[in-house]
Design a protein around this motif. Structure first.
Motif, PDB file in Angstrom:
ATOM      1  N   ASP A  32       0.850  -1.209   0.000  1.00  0.00           N
ATOM      2  CA  ASP A  32       0.000   0.000   0.000  1.00  0.00           C
ATOM      3  C   ASP A  32       0.879   1.249   0.000  1.00  0.00           C
ATOM      4  OD1 ASP A  32      -2.120  -1.711   0.348  1.00  0.00           O
ATOM      5  OD2 ASP A  32      -2.861  -0.779   2.198  1.00  0.00           O
ATOM      6  N   LEU A  33       0.625   2.169  -0.922  1.00  0.00           N
ATOM      7  CA  LEU A  33       1.325   3.461  -0.869  1.00  0.00           C
ATOM      8  C   LEU A  33       0.580   4.427   0.049  1.00  0.00           C
ATOM      9  CD1 LEU A  33       2.584   4.259  -4.466  1.00  0.00           C
ATOM     10  CD2 LEU A  33       3.480   2.682  -2.765  1.00  0.00           C
ATOM     11  N   VAL A  34      -0.732   4.262   0.104  1.00  0.00           N
ATOM     12  CA  VAL A  34      -1.560   5.083   0.993  1.00  0.00           C
ATOM     13  C   VAL A  34      -2.620   4.159   1.609  1.00  0.00           C
ATOM     14  CG1 VAL A  34      -1.300   7.185  -0.424  1.00  0.00           C
ATOM     15  CG2 VAL A  34      -3.237   5.695  -0.814  1.00  0.00           C
ATOM     16  N   SER A  35      -3.221   4.619   2.702  1.00  0.00           N
ATOM     17  CA  SER A  35      -4.259   3.781   3.329  1.00  0.00           C
ATOM     18  C   SER A  35      -5.650   4.162   2.818  1.00  0.00           C
ATOM     19  CB  SER A  35      -4.235   3.988   4.839  1.00  0.00           C
ATOM     20  OG  SER A  35      -4.400   5.376   5.096  1.00  0.00           O
ATOM     21  N   HIS A  36      -5.793   5.425   2.436  1.00  0.00           N
ATOM     22  CA  HIS A  36      -7.113   5.964   2.092  1.00  0.00           C
ATOM     23  C   HIS A  36      -7.361   5.911   0.589  1.00  0.00           C
ATOM     24  CE1 HIS A  36      -3.967   8.917   2.119  1.00  0.00           C
ATOM     25  NE2 HIS A  36      -4.673   9.697   1.313  1.00  0.00           N
ATOM     26  N   CYS A  37      -8.565   6.323   0.208  1.00  0.00           N
ATOM     27  CA  CYS A  37      -8.958   6.141  -1.186  1.00  0.00           C
ATOM     28  C   CYS A  37      -9.881   7.275  -1.630  1.00  0.00           C
ATOM     29  CB  CYS A  37      -9.682   4.802  -1.312  1.00  0.00           C
ATOM     30  SG  CYS A  37      -9.872   4.270  -3.017  1.00  0.00           S
ATOM     31  N   ASN A  38      -9.954   7.495  -2.928  1.00  0.00           N
ATOM     32  CA  ASN A  38     -10.907   8.475  -3.445  1.00  0.00           C
ATOM     33  C   ASN A  38     -12.205   7.792  -3.881  1.00  0.00           C
ATOM     34  OD1 ASN A  38      -9.723   7.168  -5.528  1.00  0.00           O
ATOM     35  ND2 ASN A  38      -9.088   8.984  -6.661  1.00  0.00           N
ATOM     36  N   LEU A  39     -12.322   6.539  -3.544  1.00  0.00           N
ATOM     37  CA  LEU A  39     -13.569   5.807  -3.718  1.00  0.00           C
ATOM     38  C   LEU A  39     -13.879   5.202  -2.350  1.00  0.00           C
ATOM     39  CD1 LEU A  39     -15.561   5.140  -5.956  1.00  0.00           C
ATOM     40  CD2 LEU A  39     -14.199   3.178  -6.565  1.00  0.00           C
ATOM     41  N   ASN A  40     -15.065   4.669  -2.195  1.00  0.00           N
ATOM     42  CA  ASN A  40     -15.518   4.334  -0.855  1.00  0.00           C
ATOM     43  C   ASN A  40     -16.301   3.020  -0.933  1.00  0.00           C
ATOM     44  OD1 ASN A  40     -16.248   4.835   1.863  1.00  0.00           O
ATOM     45  ND2 ASN A  40     -18.172   5.800   1.197  1.00  0.00           N
ATOM     46  N   CYS A  41     -15.589   1.931  -1.192  1.00  0.00           N
ATOM     47  CA  CYS A  41     -16.299   0.671  -1.452  1.00  0.00           C
ATOM     48  C   CYS A  41     -16.674  -0.041  -0.150  1.00  0.00           C
ATOM     49  CB  CYS A  41     -15.434  -0.271  -2.268  1.00  0.00           C
ATOM     50  SG  CYS A  41     -14.797   0.449  -3.767  1.00  0.00           S
ATOM     51  N   LYS A  42     -17.892  -0.502  -0.129  1.00  0.00           N
ATOM     52  CA  LYS A  42     -18.389  -1.285   1.008  1.00  0.00           C
ATOM     53  C   LYS A  42     -17.508  -2.530   1.188  1.00  0.00           C
ATOM     54  CE  LYS A  42     -22.435  -3.284   0.372  1.00  0.00           C
ATOM     55  NZ  LYS A  42     -23.844  -3.284   0.016  1.00  0.00           N
ATOM     56  N   GLY A  43     -17.084  -2.785   2.411  1.00  0.00           N
ATOM     57  CA  GLY A  43     -16.350  -4.025   2.693  1.00  0.00           C
ATOM     58  C   GLY A  43     -14.958  -4.106   2.091  1.00  0.00           C
ATOM     59  N   CYS A  44     -14.354  -2.963   1.761  1.00  0.00           N
ATOM     60  CA  CYS A  44     -13.003  -2.934   1.171  1.00  0.00           C
ATOM     61  C   CYS A  44     -12.039  -3.794   2.009  1.00  0.00           C
ATOM     62  CB  CYS A  44     -12.526  -1.490   1.129  1.00  0.00           C
ATOM     63  SG  CYS A  44     -10.786  -1.281   0.737  1.00  0.00           S
ATOM     64  N   THR A  45     -11.285  -4.665   1.351  1.00  0.00           N
ATOM     65  CA  THR A  45     -10.433  -5.606   2.098  1.00  0.00           C
ATOM     66  C   THR A  45      -9.153  -4.950   2.630  1.00  0.00           C
ATOM     67  OG1 THR A  45      -9.425  -6.350   0.048  1.00  0.00           O
ATOM     68  CG2 THR A  45     -11.263  -7.663   0.895  1.00  0.00           C
ATOM     69  N   HIS A  46      -8.946  -3.688   2.284  1.00  0.00           N
ATOM     70  CA  HIS A  46      -7.842  -2.939   2.897  1.00  0.00           C
ATOM     71  C   HIS A  46      -8.395  -1.919   3.902  1.00  0.00           C
ATOM     72  CE1 HIS A  46      -4.274  -4.085   0.226  1.00  0.00           C
ATOM     73  NE2 HIS A  46      -5.278  -4.870  -0.118  1.00  0.00           N
ATOM     74  N   PHE A  47      -9.687  -1.981   4.159  1.00  0.00           N
ATOM     75  CA  PHE A  47     -10.364  -1.110   5.128  1.00  0.00           C
ATOM     76  C   PHE A  47     -10.171   0.384   4.810  1.00  0.00           C
ATOM     77  CE2 PHE A  47      -8.998  -4.983   7.486  1.00  0.00           C
ATOM     78  CZ  PHE A  47     -10.240  -5.513   7.773  1.00  0.00           C
TER      79      PHE A  47
END
Ligand code: SF4
Ligand code: SF4
Length: 285
Positions: A32-47
């Motif tokens: 992982d380069l970052v923990s966060h995301c610009n999308l917001n998927c339910k149940g993301c396996t990287h939280f």
């Protein structure tokens, strides 16, 4: 039936059915380069929807990737994935792509992205992807995004940078799976591991450790957000700065870990409709 088989194929074919079989090559290492995301998927396996904003330090990346390539050299790994969260959010991604290629000279290296920021990337990014043969793999999501932009980029960089869509997402609507946790830790770890498509397949490099799955690498994000204490101990990963042989590392990464007791693998569901996360604990439990 053909389509159903196609959808189920990766899940079944990745299961580590036989724990006694000697494994000599790891499918993939991901970081992982970052923990966060610009999308917001339910149940993301990287939280990612519940993760605090975090960017990897370039020097940590350099040290850990170099050390990992010494422990697991090119011929022991099939692919190297750079992801997140959304990896294009990291301002120093260019530098880290070069570092990854210097460490893994022969491996296919992929950036796993949702592609939303791709048309904002600078020329240096494209030059590096071309020069160092780095593939951009886009997961297509059922959200409002102008995928024509990606088409145009594919045309502009045709014959130079390889831009592909992840598996079936190019043709079929992206689905989701739910991988629930069991906070009581009362699951059978061998059953869990041998029926888990992440086990031994999605090797995660994080904080100087290698983990057999993203759950072990990222559980602190779940614990912090929901104020829980699902334990991830030294036994759940490998300290890459310890003196291990390549064989030992591969063996450890392809065996059940204590955290498997916290995965309710029998309750997993696949092919669910994609949706936005409401940051509700039920998405992961
Ligand atoms: S795009 Fe990927 S990393 Fe981002 S929230 Fe969705 S599944 Fe998680
Ligand atoms: S803890 Fe075990 S069962 Fe859960 S995702 Fe990781 S390898 Fe799979």
């Amino acid at each position: 039936m053909k389509i159903i088989n196609y959808i189920q194929r990766p899940y079944k074919s990745w299961l580590p059915k036989n724990l006694k079989k000697k494994v000599t090559q790891i499918d993939s290492i991901e970081i992982d380069l970052v923990s966060h995301c610009n999308l917001n998927c339910k149940g993301c396996t990287h939280f990612s929807p519940i993760a605090e904003k975090w960017f990897i330090d370039v020097e940590d990346f350099r040290r850990d990737v170099r050390r990992t390539s010494a422990l697991l050299p090119d011929d022991c790994v099939k692919r190297f994935y750079i992801l997140g969260g959304e990896p294009l959010l990291h301002a120093n991604i260019n530098e880290m792509l070069v570092i990854a290629r210097q460490a893994y000279k022969k491996l296919p290296i992929y950036i796993i992205t949702n592609g939303f920021l791709l048309d904002k990337m600078d020329q240096e990014f494209w030059d590096i992807c071309y020069r160092y043969n780095i593939v951009i793999e886009i997961t297509k999501y059922p959200v409002k995004f102008d995928y024509e932009k990606i088409k145009k980029l594919m045309k502009v960089h045709k014959g130079k940078v390889k831009i592909i869509y992840k598996g079936r997402t190019k043709f079929l609507k992206k689905k989701q799976y739910k991988l629930p946790l069991d906070e009581t830790g009362s699951q059978d770890e061998i059953y869990g591991f041998t029926h888990c498509h992440m086990a031994g397949h999605c090797i995660n490099l994080a904080r100087g450790h290698l983990y057999t799955c993203s759950y072990a690498a990222c559980m602190d994000r779940f614990n912090n957000y929901f104020n829980k204490n699902i334990p991830v101990t030294e036994k759940d990963g490998i300290d890459i700065y310890q003196n291990y042989s390549t064989e030992e590392v591969i063996r450890k990464l392809t065996q059940p870990i204590p955290l498997c007791k916290y995965c309710a693998v029998k309750r997993r569901t696949y092919g669910n409709e994609w949706g936005n996360s409401k940051r509700d604990i039920k998405e992961w439990t």
